[in-house]
Design a protein around this motif. Structure first.
Motif, PDB file in Angstrom:
ATOM      1  N   SER A  79      -4.618  -9.287   0.004  1.00  0.00           N
ATOM      2  CA  SER A  79      -4.928 -10.719  -0.613  1.00  0.00           C
ATOM      3  C   SER A  79      -3.662 -11.642  -0.594  1.00  0.00           C
ATOM      4  CB  SER A  79      -5.241 -10.262  -2.105  1.00  0.00           C
ATOM      5  OG  SER A  79      -3.826  -9.748  -2.804  1.00  0.00           O
ATOM      6  N   TYR A  80      -4.139 -12.952  -0.453  1.00  0.00           N
ATOM      7  CA  TYR A  80      -3.058 -13.881  -0.406  1.00  0.00           C
ATOM      8  C   TYR A  80      -3.866 -15.037  -1.021  1.00  0.00           C
ATOM      9  CZ  TYR A  80      -5.835 -15.763   3.658  1.00  0.00           C
ATOM     10  OH  TYR A  80      -7.002 -16.262   4.331  1.00  0.00           O
ATOM     11  N   VAL A  81      -2.675 -16.172  -1.568  1.00  0.00           N
ATOM     12  CA  VAL A  81      -3.056 -17.230  -2.160  1.00  0.00           C
ATOM     13  C   VAL A  81      -2.519 -18.567  -1.152  1.00  0.00           C
ATOM     14  CG1 VAL A  81      -2.589 -18.864  -3.835  1.00  0.00           C
ATOM     15  CG2 VAL A  81      -2.578 -16.468  -4.352  1.00  0.00           C
ATOM     16  N   ASP A  82      -3.437 -19.335  -0.730  1.00  0.00           N
ATOM     17  CA  ASP A  82      -2.937 -20.327   0.357  1.00  0.00           C
ATOM     18  C   ASP A  82      -2.448 -21.650  -0.283  1.00  0.00           C
ATOM     19  OD1 ASP A  82      -2.930 -21.185   2.830  1.00  0.00           O
ATOM     20  OD2 ASP A  82      -4.939 -22.123   2.946  1.00  0.00           O
ATOM     21  N   ASP A  83      -1.201 -21.398  -0.857  1.00  0.00           N
ATOM     22  CA  ASP A  83      -0.558 -22.584  -1.500  1.00  0.00           C
ATOM     23  C   ASP A  83       0.163 -23.384  -0.597  1.00  0.00           C
ATOM     24  OD1 ASP A  83       1.088 -20.549  -0.681  1.00  0.00           O
ATOM     25  OD2 ASP A  83       2.626 -20.530  -2.453  1.00  0.00           O
ATOM     26  N   ALA A 112      -1.578  -5.366  -1.212  1.00  0.00           N
ATOM     27  CA  ALA A 112      -2.163  -4.710  -0.276  1.00  0.00           C
ATOM     28  C   ALA A 112      -2.596  -3.416  -0.825  1.00  0.00           C
ATOM     29  CB  ALA A 112      -1.263  -4.490   1.084  1.00  0.00           C
ATOM     30  N   TYR A 113      -3.752  -2.842  -0.950  1.00  0.00           N
ATOM     31  CA  TYR A 113      -4.057  -1.879  -1.683  1.00  0.00           C
ATOM     32  C   TYR A 113      -5.253  -1.016  -1.260  1.00  0.00           C
ATOM     33  CZ  TYR A 113      -6.548  -5.422  -4.333  1.00  0.00           C
ATOM     34  OH  TYR A 113      -7.394  -6.445  -4.567  1.00  0.00           O
ATOM     35  N   PRO A 114      -5.647   0.299  -1.224  1.00  0.00           N
ATOM     36  CA  PRO A 114      -6.857   0.514  -1.176  1.00  0.00           C
ATOM     37  C   PRO A 114      -7.558   0.456  -2.525  1.00  0.00           C
ATOM     38  CG  PRO A 114      -5.319   2.386  -1.609  1.00  0.00           C
ATOM     39  CD  PRO A 114      -4.519   1.162  -1.711  1.00  0.00           C
ATOM     40  N   LEU A 115      -9.180   0.467  -2.347  1.00  0.00           N
ATOM     41  CA  LEU A 115      -9.729   0.603  -3.567  1.00  0.00           C
ATOM     42  C   LEU A 115     -10.096   1.747  -4.273  1.00  0.00           C
ATOM     43  CD1 LEU A 115     -12.732  -1.984  -2.318  1.00  0.00           C
ATOM     44  CD2 LEU A 115     -10.549  -2.430  -3.737  1.00  0.00           C
ATOM     45  N   HIS A 116     -10.190   1.656  -5.612  1.00  0.00           N
ATOM     46  CA  HIS A 116     -11.002   2.704  -6.439  1.00  0.00           C
ATOM     47  C   HIS A 116     -12.140   2.794  -6.066  1.00  0.00           C
ATOM     48  CE1 HIS A 116      -7.753   4.011  -8.929  1.00  0.00           C
ATOM     49  NE2 HIS A 116      -7.366   2.708  -9.471  1.00  0.00           N
ATOM     50  N   GLN A 137     -11.109  -6.721  -9.498  1.00  0.00           N
ATOM     51  CA  GLN A 137     -10.839  -5.647 -10.594  1.00  0.00           C
ATOM     52  C   GLN A 137      -9.548  -5.127 -10.210  1.00  0.00           C
ATOM     53  OE1 GLN A 137     -14.288  -3.308 -12.082  1.00  0.00           O
ATOM     54  NE2 GLN A 137     -15.699  -5.070 -11.057  1.00  0.00           N
ATOM     55  N   ASP A 138      -9.263  -4.580  -8.915  1.00  0.00           N
ATOM     56  CA  ASP A 138      -8.178  -3.882  -8.619  1.00  0.00           C
ATOM     57  C   ASP A 138      -6.898  -4.742  -8.524  1.00  0.00           C
ATOM     58  OD1 ASP A 138     -10.047  -1.492  -8.888  1.00  0.00           O
ATOM     59  OD2 ASP A 138      -9.503  -0.803  -6.755  1.00  0.00           O
ATOM     60  N   HIS A 139      -7.374  -5.675  -7.876  1.00  0.00           N
ATOM     61  CA  HIS A 139      -6.113  -6.643  -7.910  1.00  0.00           C
ATOM     62  C   HIS A 139      -5.516  -7.062  -8.916  1.00  0.00           C
ATOM     63  CE1 HIS A 139      -4.337 -10.626  -7.439  1.00  0.00           C
ATOM     64  NE2 HIS A 139      -4.053 -10.240  -6.066  1.00  0.00           N
ATOM     65  N   ASP A 140      -6.028  -7.019 -10.118  1.00  0.00           N
ATOM     66  CA  ASP A 140      -5.617  -7.371 -11.443  1.00  0.00           C
ATOM     67  C   ASP A 140      -4.859  -6.153 -12.203  1.00  0.00           C
ATOM     68  OD1 ASP A 140      -6.356  -9.908 -11.208  1.00  0.00           O
ATOM     69  OD2 ASP A 140      -8.187  -9.653 -12.318  1.00  0.00           O
ATOM     70  N   LEU A 141      -4.995  -5.108 -11.434  1.00  0.00           N
ATOM     71  CA  LEU A 141      -4.249  -3.838 -12.089  1.00  0.00           C
ATOM     72  C   LEU A 141      -2.755  -3.616 -11.511  1.00  0.00           C
ATOM     73  CD1 LEU A 141      -6.945  -0.985 -11.321  1.00  0.00           C
ATOM     74  CD2 LEU A 141      -6.524  -2.207 -13.534  1.00  0.00           C
ATOM     75  N   GLN A 142      -2.071  -2.910 -12.091  1.00  0.00           N
ATOM     76  CA  GLN A 142      -0.655  -2.657 -11.987  1.00  0.00           C
ATOM     77  C   GLN A 142      -0.268  -2.296 -10.757  1.00  0.00           C
ATOM     78  OE1 GLN A 142       1.877  -4.333 -14.504  1.00  0.00           O
ATOM     79  NE2 GLN A 142       0.027  -5.348 -14.724  1.00  0.00           N
ATOM     80  N   LYS A 148      -3.121   6.410 -17.226  1.00  0.00           N
ATOM     81  CA  LYS A 148      -2.510   5.146 -16.603  1.00  0.00           C
ATOM     82  C   LYS A 148      -2.686   5.191 -15.052  1.00  0.00           C
ATOM     83  CE  LYS A 148       2.085   6.675 -15.554  1.00  0.00           C
ATOM     84  NZ  LYS A 148       3.551   6.611 -15.783  1.00  0.00           N
ATOM     85  N   LEU A 149      -2.729   6.323 -14.282  1.00  0.00           N
ATOM     86  CA  LEU A 149      -3.035   6.415 -13.132  1.00  0.00           C
ATOM     87  C   LEU A 149      -4.510   5.987 -12.547  1.00  0.00           C
ATOM     88  CD1 LEU A 149      -1.418   7.034 -10.426  1.00  0.00           C
ATOM     89  CD2 LEU A 149      -2.222   9.148 -10.625  1.00  0.00           C
ATOM     90  N   THR A 150      -5.370   6.418 -13.594  1.00  0.00           N
ATOM     91  CA  THR A 150      -6.757   6.515 -13.438  1.00  0.00           C
ATOM     92  C   THR A 150      -7.406   4.933 -14.061  1.00  0.00           C
ATOM     93  OG1 THR A 150      -6.867   8.768 -13.709  1.00  0.00           O
ATOM     94  CG2 THR A 150      -9.135   7.432 -13.852  1.00  0.00           C
ATOM     95  N   THR A 151      -6.684   4.442 -15.054  1.00  0.00           N
ATOM     96  CA  THR A 151      -7.385   3.092 -15.569  1.00  0.00           C
ATOM     97  C   THR A 151      -6.396   1.889 -15.331  1.00  0.00           C
ATOM     98  OG1 THR A 151      -6.254   3.628 -17.759  1.00  0.00           O
ATOM     99  CG2 THR A 151      -8.463   4.589 -17.326  1.00  0.00           C
ATOM    100  N   GLN A 152      -5.162   2.152 -15.298  1.00  0.00           N
ATOM    101  CA  GLN A 152      -4.434   1.110 -15.420  1.00  0.00           C
ATOM    102  C   GLN A 152      -3.568   0.630 -14.112  1.00  0.00           C
ATOM    103  OE1 GLN A 152      -4.137  -0.609 -18.385  1.00  0.00           O
ATOM    104  NE2 GLN A 152      -5.682   0.828 -18.936  1.00  0.00           N
ATOM    105  N   TYR A 153      -3.636   1.360 -13.027  1.00  0.00           N
ATOM    106  CA  TYR A 153      -2.902   1.192 -11.604  1.00  0.00           C
ATOM    107  C   TYR A 153      -3.937   1.081 -10.819  1.00  0.00           C
ATOM    108  CZ  TYR A 153       1.811   1.811 -13.811  1.00  0.00           C
ATOM    109  OH  TYR A 153       2.859   1.857 -14.574  1.00  0.00           O
ATOM    110  N   ARG A 154      -3.577   0.370  -9.578  1.00  0.00           N
ATOM    111  CA  ARG A 154      -4.075   0.329  -8.417  1.00  0.00           C
ATOM    112  C   ARG A 154      -4.176   1.662  -7.710  1.00  0.00           C
ATOM    113  NH1 ARG A 154      -1.271  -4.909  -5.869  1.00  0.00           N
ATOM    114  NH2 ARG A 154      -2.129  -6.381  -7.217  1.00  0.00           N
ATOM    115  N   ARG A 155      -5.198   2.118  -6.964  1.00  0.00           N
ATOM    116  CA  ARG A 155      -5.080   3.371  -6.291  1.00  0.00           C
ATOM    117  C   ARG A 155      -3.915   3.498  -5.508  1.00  0.00           C
ATOM    118  NH1 ARG A 155     -10.440   6.039  -3.495  1.00  0.00           N
ATOM    119  NH2 ARG A 155      -9.528   8.118  -3.008  1.00  0.00           N
ATOM    120  N   PRO A 156      -3.105   4.429  -5.356  1.00  0.00           N
ATOM    121  CA  PRO A 156      -2.055   4.466  -4.970  1.00  0.00           C
ATOM    122  C   PRO A 156      -2.459   5.097  -3.317  1.00  0.00           C
ATOM    123  CG  PRO A 156      -1.625   5.770  -6.803  1.00  0.00           C
ATOM    124  CD  PRO A 156      -2.975   5.301  -6.645  1.00  0.00           C
TER     125      PRO A 156
END
Length: 870
Positions: A41-45, A205-209, A613-618, A667-675
């Motif tokens: 993901s990126y923001v085109d600022d 940069a992250y894999p998806l749940h 949804q996953d982007h907004d996780l920790q 926290k790993l299952t609900t609050q964090y992006r998939r490692p």
């Protein structure tokens, strides 16, 4: 006009909902076939570097496509906030098989035909603790072999889209991302997603749940493993259930799986230590009334008549021994015969824990196909940061290929800077501990004066003595300092480890682990070591006290001993760390996620995609597990190094760990992006640290029993100096207190007031009285007690060490049935491979070799291009 704008906005949202209704919670590309293996993901600022970032992204994504990956971009107009672009990445079959061979990934070749273990007759009793079989064992058991593109017919490939699990797929894509170039800057080739994240080119940069954790996905092709993990594992109401380790390993990878396996095993073993510790504590509780020492202290005719010397200079007054009645009674809870038994028991328990864990680890290595996974494989995989910063090259003696290296002179300079920094911070901790000691010495007189002159504190003066008040406030202050220094040093440790430029990821983790553990060891345990081994040991005697910096008089122990203060220190630091750790681990991520999602809840759910949804996780981060291990190893030190002073420590640790497993899983299952999935066949360098602490714990507990508790002086009195056969311990308190003539006080020490005109006072030591020819010198009883203490330490250490080594020798590291299974699997795998090669040889002799497909060629060429760049 305003209503028209609202109508246009409604139409725009309606169109977006209709367009994306099918892919709202999907983990596939728009075609519904190709799986999303990774998301950028990126923001085109439009800031000053936006053109450079745009150029980097184009080059990077172009090179990813050259490596064989397939990309699909979601425009920012499609995102929930209208600002973020999402680049979805899919690894096609040809890329997966190419890099599965590079990473030596093992895949099924035949179903396991080895009979399962004989069922345990106690299984019916343990049924309430079991999880359903499909949760515990989500996949059949197979014989496996490293993947080879040339032998695809050999493997059990039923469906190419599901042959590699999602965790394997994201591991492969991450391998490509960390090594993909994005251009040349300042004459150097730049590569790797980590650099692009650091310089702001990409924001994440992250894999998806695979689905939302609270409900299953609508897509029938989704495995819903995250939902299963949440329902069966990550809820506190399931605290009594076993952990689905195979499913954890399948979803998160072996590295996270082995952590939860270790944490679960550690918690199970703590149950035995907690039960024995509780029994020892109850023994002390039930025998409180039989304790002759506290009886004599509390007796008005004995303790009430013994006048004690002041505990500080000038300001403190003479005091009666029976004012410490309640604290002496409570000290018996932890300072009794059961303390000695428990210290010996814990020395053996530590050995059993470590040996049985080795066996459990060996079984997991076999079950998770990690038997042939050696650290050397990780050693061959250089860190991208190492390759980027090391411009010189030399031939690797193992691979016989040219690779970057760091000159020995540069290494020496970096290690000197690193060592100096670590030494400085360790010195800073010791300085902070000395500052706390000075605080204790400085405020003791204030507490003593306040408690003697304040009528409101009189009801609790027996329990809250000046010693205890000083100890509690100093422990709280020490805990605050510990937390502050931890916060600062974590960043320093990462910085100096980065500066050293470790060669591999394993080397990086090991160096960071040793730095952080050394720091935390000194930080958390220094205050406990002070109370256990230094406080009250170098006091001197009235008229010749020892002073720190020639100003502050050293602290004395309570007449009942220093053990109760060590217990107080241990309880505050250990309990405070556990409470703060759980708040930091659970509540902070939850608040951050809630704050980030608060706007999304006001929008239609259809607009909130799976990648958003996953982007907004920790972010769990590469060092996420490192902090989890560190927390548990520090706790392990508390329950082993100082357990002789606090038998309830294992019970506190057990209750914390039952909560810790569910907090970590939640926290790993609900609050964090998939490692990103990673392999590991052991807990690594932590095993050696645990072994070292196990050996040190025998020494520390022997010294605590000998020098901190009052057990040895009592035994010496019981067997050598008691004069009452009917009640051998009567007279002990009077015997343990020496006499000092008040007229011998120098002006510096003499109290300002002596309203009752006392002539003598007593102090805790074994010295001759003022009318003896060897006035104020140590008596023979002192030397007898010292000899007994040293003899006890030697005997206890030798007995425990002999038992430890005997137990370790008796218990093999690898169970016999696992050894047999490993040999059987190796034999059958080699047999299958040889038969396959013979068949292929016959076919080639008859038909000749077949050419590679176009996609296979692209994937192979991409891999060769990456190798050339690296």
């Amino acid at each position: 006009q305003q209503s028209g704008r609202r109508y246009n906005l409604f139409l725009k949202r309606r169109l977006r909902i209709d367009k994306r209704h099918q892919s709202k919670d999907s983990i596939f590309f728009r075609d519904g076939v190709r799986r999303i293996d990774f998301v950028l993901s990126y923001v085109d600022d439009l800031n000053k570097d936006w053109e450079k970032k745009l150029e980097r992204r184009k080059e990077f994504e172009s090179n990813l496509q050259k490596a064989g990956l397939e990309l699909e971009t979601e425009d920012k107009k499609e995102s929930e906030d209208g600002k973020i672009y999402f680049v979805k990445i899919h690894a096609p079959w040809e890329v997966l098989i190419t890099y599965a061979e590079v990473l030596n990934i093992k895949v099924p070749i035949k179903e396991n035909d080895i009979p399962s273990m004989v069922e345990n007759p106690l299984d019916c009793m343990l049924a309430p603790l079991r999880l359903p079989k499909e949760v515990m064992h989500p996949e059949p058991d197979y014989f496996t072999a490293p993947f080879s593109k040339e032998k695809q017919e050999l493997y059990l490939i039923n469906d190419e889209s599901t042959f590699f699990s999602p965790s394997m797929r994201n591991r492969i894509v991450n391998y490509i991302l960390t090594r993909c170039p994005y251009g040349t800057e300042e004459g150097k080739k730049k590569f790797g997603i980590k650099r692009l994240l650091n310089n702001g080119t990409y924001s994440a940069a992250y894999p998806l749940h695979d689905c939302q954790y609270w409900k299953k996905a609508n897509d029938p092709n989704c495995d819903n493993e995250r939902y299963t993990l949440y329902m069966e594992w990550a809820r506190f109401l399931r605290f009594y259930k076993e952990q689905p380790l195979d499913l954890i390993r399948k979803y998160y990878g072996e590295k996270i799986g082995i952590y939860f396996a270790w944490l679960g095993f550690y918690t199970e073993m703590l149950f035995l230590a907690a039960v024995v510790g509780l029994i020892c504590f109850l023994y002390g509780l039930f025998t409180m009334d039989e304790n002759m020492s506290s009886k004599e202290i509390c007796d008005p005719a004995i303790g009430g008549e013994i006048i004690m010397c002041p505990l500080c200079d000038r300001e403190c007054e003479y005091w009666r021994l029976n004012t410490t009645c309640q604290s002496s009674e409570y000290s018996h809870l932890f300072d009794n015969v059961a303390t000695l038994f428990f210290a010996i028991f814990m020395g053996i328990w530590v050995t059993l824990f470590l040996e049985f864990w080795k066996r459990r680890q060996a079984r997991l290595k076999y079950e998770w196909d990690l038997v042939d996974f050696e650290e050397e494989q990780q050693q061959l995989q250089l860190r991208p940061e190492y390759e980027a910063k090391c411009t010189q090259k030399k031939k690797n003696p193992v691979t016989q290929e040219m690779e970057p290296y760091l000159p020995i002179t540069s290494q020496a300079v970096r290690f000197c800077i690193s060592g100096t920094t670590v030494l400085f911070w360790v010195s800073l901790i010791i300085a902070s501990m000395i500052a706390v000691i000075v605080y204790r010495l400085a405020v003791y007189a204030a507490f003593a004066s306040l408690m003697e002159n304040t009528q409101t504190l009189e009801p609790i003066s027996g329990l809250l003595t000046p010693q205890l008040a000083t100890s509690v406030t100093a422990s709280c202050l020490n805990f605050v300092i510990i937390m502050i220094l931890n916060f600062l040093y974590e960043r320093i440790a990462i910085w100096i480890t980065d500066m050293e430029i470790p060669r591999t990821h394993m080397e990086y983790e090991n160096r960071l682990t040793m730095k952080m553990f050394l720091f935390q060891f000194v930080n958390y345990y220094s205050s406990c070591f002070y109370v256990a081994f230094f406080k009250g040991k170098f006091v001197g005697y009235p008229g010749a006290y020892t002073y720190m910096f020639n100003r502050w008089r050293n602290e004395e122990c309570d007449p009942a001993g220093c053990l109760i203060e060590l217990t107080t220190q241990l309880t505050i630091v250990m309990a405070g760390k556990q409470i703060w750790g759980n708040i930091q681990e659970a509540i902070v991520p939850w608040i951050c996620n809630w704050w980030g999602r608060r706007k999304a809840r006001n929008n239609p759910e259809n607009l909130y995609s799976r990648w958003e949804q996953d982007h907004d996780l920790q972010i769990f981060g590469a060092l996420g597990l490192f902090y989890e291990y560190l927390e548990m190893v520090i706790q392990f030190g508390f329950i082993t190094l100082f357990v002789a002073s606090f038998p309830l420590a294992p019970l506190l640790a057990l209750m914390n760990n039952i909560l810790e497993i569910r907090v970590d899983s939640w926290k790993l299952t609900t609050q964090y992006r998939r490692p990103v999935a990673a392999k590991a066949h052991s807990i690594g360098v932590w095993q050696e640290i645990l072994n070292g602490m196990a050996i040190l714990s025998v020494v520390t507990n022997a010294f605590i029993v000998a020098f901190t508790s009052d057990m040895i002086p009592r035994l010496v009195y019981y067997y050598a100096y008691s004069e009452n056969e009917d009640s051998p311990m009567s007279g002990y308190i009077n015997n343990s207190l020496s006499v000092f003539q008040i007229s011998d006080f120098p002006y510096r020490n003499k109290p300002k007031l002596n309203p009752e005109n006392f002539v003598i006072c007593r102090y805790r030591d074994y010295r001759y009285p003022p009318d003896h020819e060897r006035k104020y010198l140590h008596t023979m009883q002192f030397w007898h007690i010292l000899a007994a203490k040293l003899a006890f330490i030697i005997i206890m250490e030798h007995v425990v060490f002999i038992v430890k080594f005997f137990v370790a020798w008796m218990i093999p590291d690898v169970p016999a049935d696992v050894k047999a299974k490993i040999k059987r699997e190796k034999y059958l795998t080699q047999k299958i491979l040889h038969e396959y090669e013979l068949e292929k040889l016959k076919e080639r002799l008859c038909q000749g070799d077949k050419g590679a497909t176009e996609k296979e060629f692209i994937a192979t060429e991409g891999r060769m291009e990456l190798s050339r760049v690296m």
